[in-house]
Design a protein around this motif. Structure first.
Motif, PDB file in Angstrom:
ATOM      1  N   ASP A  98       0.844  -1.195   0.000  1.00  0.00           N
ATOM      2  CA  ASP A  98       0.000   0.000   0.000  1.00  0.00           C
ATOM      3  C   ASP A  98       0.882   1.249   0.000  1.00  0.00           C
ATOM      4  O   ASP A  98       1.574   1.522   0.980  1.00  0.00           O
ATOM      5  CB  ASP A  98      -0.909  -0.014   1.230  1.00  0.00           C
ATOM      6  CG  ASP A  98      -1.931   1.102   1.241  1.00  0.00           C
ATOM      7  OD1 ASP A  98      -1.843   2.020   0.391  1.00  0.00           O
ATOM      8  OD2 ASP A  98      -2.821   1.061   2.106  1.00  0.00           O
ATOM      9  N   VAL A  99       0.843   2.005  -1.092  1.00  0.00           N
ATOM     10  CA  VAL A  99       1.667   3.203  -1.193  1.00  0.00           C
ATOM     11  C   VAL A  99       0.940   4.447  -0.679  1.00  0.00           C
ATOM     12  O   VAL A  99       1.497   5.543  -0.705  1.00  0.00           O
ATOM     13  CB  VAL A  99       2.169   3.442  -2.640  1.00  0.00           C
ATOM     14  CG1 VAL A  99       3.107   2.328  -3.061  1.00  0.00           C
ATOM     15  CG2 VAL A  99       1.018   3.592  -3.606  1.00  0.00           C
ATOM     16  N   SER A 100      -0.288   4.272  -0.183  1.00  0.00           N
ATOM     17  CA  SER A 100      -1.055   5.428   0.290  1.00  0.00           C
ATOM     18  C   SER A 100      -0.877   5.695   1.776  1.00  0.00           C
ATOM     19  O   SER A 100      -1.356   6.697   2.286  1.00  0.00           O
ATOM     20  CB  SER A 100      -2.545   5.245  -0.032  1.00  0.00           C
ATOM     21  OG  SER A 100      -3.084   4.176   0.734  1.00  0.00           O
ATOM     22  N   ILE A 101      -0.179   4.798   2.476  1.00  0.00           N
ATOM     23  CA  ILE A 101       0.032   4.982   3.911  1.00  0.00           C
ATOM     24  C   ILE A 101       1.322   4.267   4.335  1.00  0.00           C
ATOM     25  O   ILE A 101       1.606   3.164   3.872  1.00  0.00           O
ATOM     26  CB  ILE A 101      -1.174   4.478   4.732  1.00  0.00           C
ATOM     27  CG1 ILE A 101      -1.002   4.828   6.205  1.00  0.00           C
ATOM     28  CG2 ILE A 101      -1.394   2.995   4.542  1.00  0.00           C
ATOM     29  CD1 ILE A 101      -2.264   4.626   7.034  1.00  0.00           C
ATOM     30  N   VAL A 102       2.071   4.920   5.180  1.00  0.00           N
ATOM     31  CA  VAL A 102       3.297   4.320   5.725  1.00  0.00           C
ATOM     32  C   VAL A 102       2.891   3.428   6.898  1.00  0.00           C
ATOM     33  O   VAL A 102       2.200   3.891   7.812  1.00  0.00           O
ATOM     34  CB  VAL A 102       4.293   5.411   6.193  1.00  0.00           C
ATOM     35  CG1 VAL A 102       5.538   4.782   6.793  1.00  0.00           C
ATOM     36  CG2 VAL A 102       4.648   6.338   5.042  1.00  0.00           C
ATOM     37  N   PRO A 118       9.206   8.395   7.174  1.00  0.00           N
ATOM     38  CA  PRO A 118       9.084   8.809   5.774  1.00  0.00           C
ATOM     39  C   PRO A 118       7.657   9.277   5.489  1.00  0.00           C
ATOM     40  O   PRO A 118       6.697   8.716   6.023  1.00  0.00           O
ATOM     41  CB  PRO A 118       9.386   7.536   4.977  1.00  0.00           C
ATOM     42  CG  PRO A 118       9.932   6.554   5.945  1.00  0.00           C
ATOM     43  CD  PRO A 118       9.565   6.999   7.310  1.00  0.00           C
ATOM     44  N   ASP A 119       7.529  10.320   4.648  1.00  0.00           N
ATOM     45  CA  ASP A 119       6.178  10.739   4.290  1.00  0.00           C
ATOM     46  C   ASP A 119       5.649   9.801   3.197  1.00  0.00           C
ATOM     47  O   ASP A 119       6.386   8.971   2.655  1.00  0.00           O
ATOM     48  CB  ASP A 119       6.132  12.207   3.866  1.00  0.00           C
ATOM     49  CG  ASP A 119       6.960  12.515   2.631  1.00  0.00           C
ATOM     50  OD1 ASP A 119       7.163  11.618   1.779  1.00  0.00           O
ATOM     51  OD2 ASP A 119       7.407  13.673   2.504  1.00  0.00           O
ATOM     52  N   ALA A 124       6.020   5.953  -1.313  1.00  0.00           N
ATOM     53  CA  ALA A 124       5.528   5.531  -2.624  1.00  0.00           C
ATOM     54  C   ALA A 124       6.647   5.469  -3.661  1.00  0.00           C
ATOM     55  O   ALA A 124       6.573   4.678  -4.603  1.00  0.00           O
ATOM     56  CB  ALA A 124       4.415   6.460  -3.093  1.00  0.00           C
ATOM     57  N   ARG A 125       7.672   6.295  -3.509  1.00  0.00           N
ATOM     58  CA  ARG A 125       8.787   6.301  -4.464  1.00  0.00           C
ATOM     59  C   ARG A 125       9.718   5.095  -4.302  1.00  0.00           C
ATOM     60  O   ARG A 125      10.490   4.779  -5.207  1.00  0.00           O
ATOM     61  CB  ARG A 125       9.602   7.589  -4.331  1.00  0.00           C
ATOM     62  CG  ARG A 125       8.953   8.791  -5.001  1.00  0.00           C
ATOM     63  CD  ARG A 125       9.917   9.970  -5.101  1.00  0.00           C
ATOM     64  NE  ARG A 125      10.434  10.410  -3.816  1.00  0.00           N
ATOM     65  CZ  ARG A 125       9.853  11.318  -3.030  1.00  0.00           C
ATOM     66  NH1 ARG A 125       8.720  11.876  -3.389  1.00  0.00           N
ATOM     67  NH2 ARG A 125      10.414  11.658  -1.880  1.00  0.00           N
ATOM     68  N   LEU A 126       9.675   4.443  -3.163  1.00  0.00           N
ATOM     69  CA  LEU A 126      10.530   3.275  -2.961  1.00  0.00           C
ATOM     70  C   LEU A 126      10.096   2.142  -3.887  1.00  0.00           C
ATOM     71  O   LEU A 126       8.916   2.005  -4.222  1.00  0.00           O
ATOM     72  CB  LEU A 126      10.435   2.785  -1.511  1.00  0.00           C
ATOM     73  CG  LEU A 126      11.024   3.681  -0.441  1.00  0.00           C
ATOM     74  CD1 LEU A 126      10.709   3.114   0.938  1.00  0.00           C
ATOM     75  CD2 LEU A 126      12.524   3.855  -0.619  1.00  0.00           C
ATOM     76  N   GLU A 153      20.361   3.627   3.434  1.00  0.00           N
ATOM     77  CA  GLU A 153      20.634   3.086   2.101  1.00  0.00           C
ATOM     78  C   GLU A 153      19.527   3.429   1.105  1.00  0.00           C
ATOM     79  O   GLU A 153      19.791   3.657  -0.076  1.00  0.00           O
ATOM     80  CB  GLU A 153      20.812   1.565   2.179  1.00  0.00           C
ATOM     81  CG  GLU A 153      21.282   0.955   0.888  1.00  0.00           C
ATOM     82  CD  GLU A 153      21.759  -0.481   1.027  1.00  0.00           C
ATOM     83  OE1 GLU A 153      21.789  -1.170  -0.001  1.00  0.00           O
ATOM     84  OE2 GLU A 153      22.122  -0.903   2.147  1.00  0.00           O
ATOM     85  N   PHE A 154      18.289   3.495   1.571  1.00  0.00           N
ATOM     86  CA  PHE A 154      17.157   3.803   0.702  1.00  0.00           C
ATOM     87  C   PHE A 154      16.905   5.300   0.570  1.00  0.00           C
ATOM     88  O   PHE A 154      15.940   5.722  -0.049  1.00  0.00           O
ATOM     89  CB  PHE A 154      15.894   3.118   1.218  1.00  0.00           C
ATOM     90  CG  PHE A 154      15.990   1.608   1.309  1.00  0.00           C
ATOM     91  CD1 PHE A 154      16.994   0.891   0.669  1.00  0.00           C
ATOM     92  CD2 PHE A 154      15.068   0.891   2.044  1.00  0.00           C
ATOM     93  CE1 PHE A 154      17.083  -0.495   0.754  1.00  0.00           C
ATOM     94  CE2 PHE A 154      15.135  -0.490   2.142  1.00  0.00           C
ATOM     95  CZ  PHE A 154      16.146  -1.187   1.502  1.00  0.00           C
ATOM     96  N   GLY A 155      17.797   6.120   1.162  1.00  0.00           N
ATOM     97  CA  GLY A 155      17.707   7.564   1.020  1.00  0.00           C
ATOM     98  C   GLY A 155      16.643   8.210   1.898  1.00  0.00           C
ATOM     99  O   GLY A 155      16.229   9.334   1.638  1.00  0.00           O
ATOM    100  N   LEU A 156      16.225   7.527   2.970  1.00  0.00           N
ATOM    101  CA  LEU A 156      15.180   8.047   3.844  1.00  0.00           C
ATOM    102  C   LEU A 156      15.721   8.632   5.146  1.00  0.00           C
ATOM    103  O   LEU A 156      14.970   9.113   5.978  1.00  0.00           O
ATOM    104  CB  LEU A 156      14.154   6.955   4.157  1.00  0.00           C
ATOM    105  CG  LEU A 156      13.421   6.382   2.934  1.00  0.00           C
ATOM    106  CD1 LEU A 156      12.539   5.228   3.350  1.00  0.00           C
ATOM    107  CD2 LEU A 156      12.614   7.471   2.237  1.00  0.00           C
TER     108      LEU A 156
END
Length: 160
Positions: A98-102, A118-119, A124-126, A153-156
């Motif tokens: 689900d990319v609409s909620i962390v 992360p916002d 969603a960009r991951l 590593e994932f830039g977060l």
């Protein structure tokens, strides 16, 4: 779908996996995808060559594209440990898809590490596999030693 040329390991895993002593995230992904569970002791009974091979399988969500991971695992465990993996029903809609909620576990792990959650846009960009990894690392309430390195590593999170 073809095997990867090399095991699919993140930088944070190379240090913590100790030459595949521990089950890497790519293998965990495929275990979860196929609904298979093995113990760390069973994993460690496999020769390094077999562990390396299992870590080369693609991390694709479509089970129909790769059906050999489960067969390979069964054969390896029968041969080297005289056991079979345990079956379970895979989640139909895991939170990482689900990319609409962390997922809440990620916010909890981030708070314990004094990191910003992360916002939704960053989440969603991951890549789907990166979201899986963070959700897997954040599933337990106690701090996970690989969570912060994965976030970096994932830039977060800012690098040290």
């Amino acid at each position: 779908m073809a095997l990867n040329e090399a095991p699919l390991l993140f930088r944070f895993e190379v240090e913590s996996s100790e030459n595949l002593t521990y089950i890497p995230m790519c293998v965990r992904f495929n275990l979860d995808r196929f609904g298979l569970r093995i113990s760390l002791a069973q994993w460690q009974l496999l020769p390094l060559e077999d562990r390396l091979l299992l870590a080369r399988f693609p991390v694709d969500e479509d089970v129909s594209t790769e059906t050999n991971f489960d067969h390979a695992l069964f054969e390896m465990l029968r041969t080297h440990a005289n056991v079979e993996p345990e079956w379970f029903a895979p989640e139909e809609a895991p939170a990482w898809r689900d990319v609409s909620i962390v997922p809440g576990g990620i916010a909890h792990q981030a708070a314990m590490a004094s990191l910003a959650t992360p916002d939704v846009d960053a989440w969603a960009r991951l890549a789907p596999f990166q979201r899986y990894v963070l959700a897997k690392l954040a599933r337990k309430p106690e701090s996970n030693h690989d969570f912060v390195p994965a976030m970096r590593e994932f830039g977060l999170a800012a690098p040290v």
